[in-house]
Design a protein around this motif. Structure first.
Motif, PDB file in Angstrom:
ATOM      1  N   ARG A  25     -13.517   5.236  18.158  1.00  0.00           N
ATOM      2  CA  ARG A  25     -14.117   3.908  17.995  1.00  0.00           C
ATOM      3  C   ARG A  25     -15.632   4.056  18.067  1.00  0.00           C
ATOM      4  NH1 ARG A  25     -11.672  -0.097  15.810  1.00  0.00           N
ATOM      5  NH2 ARG A  25     -12.290  -1.689  17.319  1.00  0.00           N
ATOM      6  N   TYR A  33      -9.593   6.539  18.674  1.00  0.00           N
ATOM      7  CA  TYR A  33      -9.351   5.398  17.784  1.00  0.00           C
ATOM      8  C   TYR A  33      -8.042   4.678  18.100  1.00  0.00           C
ATOM      9  CZ  TYR A  33      -9.727   2.298  13.936  1.00  0.00           C
ATOM     10  OH  TYR A  33      -9.839   1.142  13.225  1.00  0.00           O
ATOM     11  N   GLU A 103     -19.289  -5.608   1.257  1.00  0.00           N
ATOM     12  CA  GLU A 103     -19.521  -7.054   1.173  1.00  0.00           C
ATOM     13  C   GLU A 103     -18.326  -7.751   0.516  1.00  0.00           C
ATOM     14  OE1 GLU A 103     -22.420  -7.617   2.973  1.00  0.00           O
ATOM     15  OE2 GLU A 103     -21.418  -9.557   2.917  1.00  0.00           O
ATOM     16  N   GLY A 140     -18.456  -2.186  25.022  1.00  0.00           N
ATOM     17  CA  GLY A 140     -17.389  -2.180  24.018  1.00  0.00           C
ATOM     18  C   GLY A 140     -17.890  -2.110  22.600  1.00  0.00           C
ATOM     19  N   GLU A 152     -23.033 -12.716  13.148  1.00  0.00           N
ATOM     20  CA  GLU A 152     -22.465 -12.737  11.797  1.00  0.00           C
ATOM     21  C   GLU A 152     -21.013 -12.278  11.801  1.00  0.00           C
ATOM     22  OE1 GLU A 152     -26.644 -12.006   9.298  1.00  0.00           O
ATOM     23  OE2 GLU A 152     -25.145 -10.382   9.371  1.00  0.00           O
ATOM     24  N   TYR A 153     -20.712 -11.290  12.660  1.00  0.00           N
ATOM     25  CA  TYR A 153     -19.320 -10.829  12.754  1.00  0.00           C
ATOM     26  C   TYR A 153     -18.426 -11.941  13.294  1.00  0.00           C
ATOM     27  CZ  TYR A 153     -15.345  -7.725  13.272  1.00  0.00           C
ATOM     28  OH  TYR A 153     -14.101  -7.140  13.143  1.00  0.00           O
TER      29      TYR A 153
HETATM   30  P1  NDP Z   1     -18.325  -3.858  10.214  1.00  0.00           P
HETATM   31  O1  NDP Z   1     -19.299  -4.903  10.530  1.00  0.00           O
HETATM   32  O2  NDP Z   1     -17.189  -4.155   9.362  1.00  0.00           O
HETATM   33  O3  NDP Z   1     -17.870  -3.106  11.584  1.00  0.00           O
HETATM   34  C1  NDP Z   1     -16.969  -3.690  12.396  1.00  0.00           C
HETATM   35  C2  NDP Z   1     -15.623  -3.023  12.223  1.00  0.00           C
HETATM   36  O4  NDP Z   1     -15.673  -1.721  12.817  1.00  0.00           O
HETATM   37  C3  NDP Z   1     -14.579  -3.785  12.962  1.00  0.00           C
HETATM   38  O5  NDP Z   1     -14.008  -4.763  12.119  1.00  0.00           O
HETATM   39  C4  NDP Z   1     -13.615  -2.706  13.354  1.00  0.00           C
HETATM   40  O6  NDP Z   1     -12.732  -2.541  12.261  1.00  0.00           O
HETATM   41  C5  NDP Z   1     -14.456  -1.452  13.479  1.00  0.00           C
HETATM   42  N1  NDP Z   1     -14.827  -1.025  14.849  1.00  0.00           N
HETATM   43  C6  NDP Z   1     -14.864   0.253  15.293  1.00  0.00           C
HETATM   44  N2  NDP Z   1     -15.283   0.316  16.544  1.00  0.00           N
HETATM   45  C7  NDP Z   1     -15.552  -0.940  16.936  1.00  0.00           C
HETATM   46  C8  NDP Z   1     -16.025  -1.489  18.155  1.00  0.00           C
HETATM   47  N3  NDP Z   1     -16.314  -0.741  19.220  1.00  0.00           N
HETATM   48  N4  NDP Z   1     -16.185  -2.832  18.237  1.00  0.00           N
HETATM   49  C9  NDP Z   1     -15.888  -3.598  17.181  1.00  0.00           C
HETATM   50  N5  NDP Z   1     -15.433  -3.132  15.993  1.00  0.00           N
HETATM   51  C10 NDP Z   1     -15.263  -1.805  15.869  1.00  0.00           C
HETATM   52  O7  NDP Z   1     -19.127  -2.634   9.778  1.00  0.00           O
HETATM   53  P2  NDP Z   1     -19.385  -1.878   8.486  1.00  0.00           P
HETATM   54  O8  NDP Z   1     -19.938  -0.585   8.952  1.00  0.00           O
HETATM   55  O9  NDP Z   1     -18.224  -1.891   7.596  1.00  0.00           O
HETATM   56  O10 NDP Z   1     -20.573  -2.781   7.948  1.00  0.00           O
HETATM   57  C11 NDP Z   1     -20.493  -3.505   6.780  1.00  0.00           C
HETATM   58  C12 NDP Z   1     -20.922  -4.953   6.907  1.00  0.00           C
HETATM   59  O11 NDP Z   1     -21.665  -5.215   8.108  1.00  0.00           O
HETATM   60  C13 NDP Z   1     -21.853  -5.357   5.774  1.00  0.00           C
HETATM   61  O12 NDP Z   1     -21.108  -5.816   4.689  1.00  0.00           O
HETATM   62  C14 NDP Z   1     -22.705  -6.462   6.398  1.00  0.00           C
HETATM   63  O13 NDP Z   1     -22.057  -7.708   6.187  1.00  0.00           O
HETATM   64  C15 NDP Z   1     -22.673  -6.185   7.857  1.00  0.00           C
HETATM   65  N6  NDP Z   1     -23.967  -5.681   8.326  1.00  0.00           N
HETATM   66  C16 NDP Z   1     -24.831  -6.504   8.982  1.00  0.00           C
HETATM   67  C17 NDP Z   1     -26.040  -6.044   9.491  1.00  0.00           C
HETATM   68  C18 NDP Z   1     -26.910  -6.981  10.247  1.00  0.00           C
HETATM   69  O14 NDP Z   1     -27.864  -6.515  10.871  1.00  0.00           O
HETATM   70  N7  NDP Z   1     -26.682  -8.280  10.250  1.00  0.00           N
HETATM   71  C19 NDP Z   1     -26.445  -4.652   9.319  1.00  0.00           C
HETATM   72  C20 NDP Z   1     -25.476  -3.856   8.622  1.00  0.00           C
HETATM   73  C21 NDP Z   1     -24.310  -4.368   8.169  1.00  0.00           C
HETATM   74  P3  NDP Z   1     -11.235  -1.948  12.389  1.00  0.00           P
HETATM   75  O15 NDP Z   1     -10.403  -2.944  13.099  1.00  0.00           O
HETATM   76  O16 NDP Z   1     -10.858  -1.759  10.954  1.00  0.00           O
HETATM   77  O17 NDP Z   1     -11.439  -0.668  13.138  1.00  0.00           O
END
Ligand code: NDP
Ligand code: ZN
Length: 186
Positions: A25, A33, A103, A140, A152-153
């Motif tokens: 993770r 993971y 996206e 976490g 945003e998340y």
């Molecule tokens: P995400 O935002 O999708 O990352 C979150 C995902 O990572 C979770 O859904 C989860 O998916 C997994 N994960 C693994 N470890 C953790 C943890 N410790 N806590 C929470 N989630 C975890 O990241 P991406 O790398 O895919 O980024 C892409 C998107 O993020 C872009 O499209 C953009 O929208 C956004 N972004 C925003 C930024 C900002 O500054 N506002 C900067 C960069 C990106 P799973 O359940 O599948 O493991």
């Protein structure tokens, strides 16, 4: 629960642990993971979940396997051979299309959620709850996430879960609590 159900769940956990292998993770302590899919399944089986006390074993298996097709070498065919059509279908419903940009995948989750089966909706709800719980604490969440990115998340996650929440009011209440308080440790 009967012995064959327990055996199926343990076999599923073993399969997923092997599939995720050395994956970690993203949080600072980099837990294995497999911790996350096991957490998702345990949230669905817990007393707070509306599936309690008789969660269908296929939903728990799909929860344990939900990130295998998306993130490991495991294929649809592997799942079908080992776990059969029901578990496989739920896992595929919970898997992003990796041909899309990040996206587009985020938008696709919002658009497709209302059309998923109830079984997949249960898994989606618990998946988001597990990730949000991780994001709420500084230990976490992935290191380096800005407050803006966390917020945003939360907003995106709510858009996905709004159309699923009706299948599991127990998980829904836990999500609502997180969305309502909207605060997190920085
Ligand atoms: P995400 O935002 O999708 O990352 C979150 C995902 O990572 C979770 O859904 C989860 O998916 C997994 N994960 C693994 N470890 C953790 C943890 N410790 N806590 C929470 N989630 C975890 O990241 P991406 O790398 O895919 O980024 C892409 C998107 O993020 C872009 O499209 C953009 O929208 C956004 N972004 C925003 C930024 C900002 O500054 N506002 C900067 C960069 C990106 P799973 O359940 O599948 O493991
Ligand atoms: Zn997940």
């Amino acid at each position: 629960s009967n012995p064959s159900t327990l055996s199926q769940l343990l076999e599923t956990a073993h399969f997923a642990a092997l599939a995720h292998g050395q994956q970690r993770r993203k949080s600072p302590s980099q837990p294995a993971y497999i911790q996350h899919p096991l957490h998702v399944a345990s949230l669905l089986a817990a007393p707070e979940s509306s599936l309690h006390p008789h969660p269908p074993v296929e939903i728990l298996q799909a929860a344990i396997l939900h990130d295998t097709v998306e993130d490991t070498d495991v294929t649809e065919e592997d799942l079908r051979r080992v776990f059969g059509p029901v578990v496989t279908r739920i896992v595929l419903e919970c898997s992003d299309d990796k041909a899309l940009s990040k996206e587009a995948r985020k938008q696709a989750q919002i658009d497709s959620a209302p059309h998923k089966s109830d079984e997949a909706k249960h898994v989606k709800l618990a998946d988001k709850l597990s990730n949000l719980r991780d994001l709420m604490s500084s230990e976490g969440r992935p290191s380096g996430w800005s407050v803006k990115r966390i917020q945003e998340y939360f907003v995106w996650s709510k858009r996905v879960t709004d159309s699923c929440i009706h299948v599991n009011p127990g998980i829904g209440a836990q999500l609502d609590e997180i969305y309502r308080q909207g605060t997190f440790e920085v």
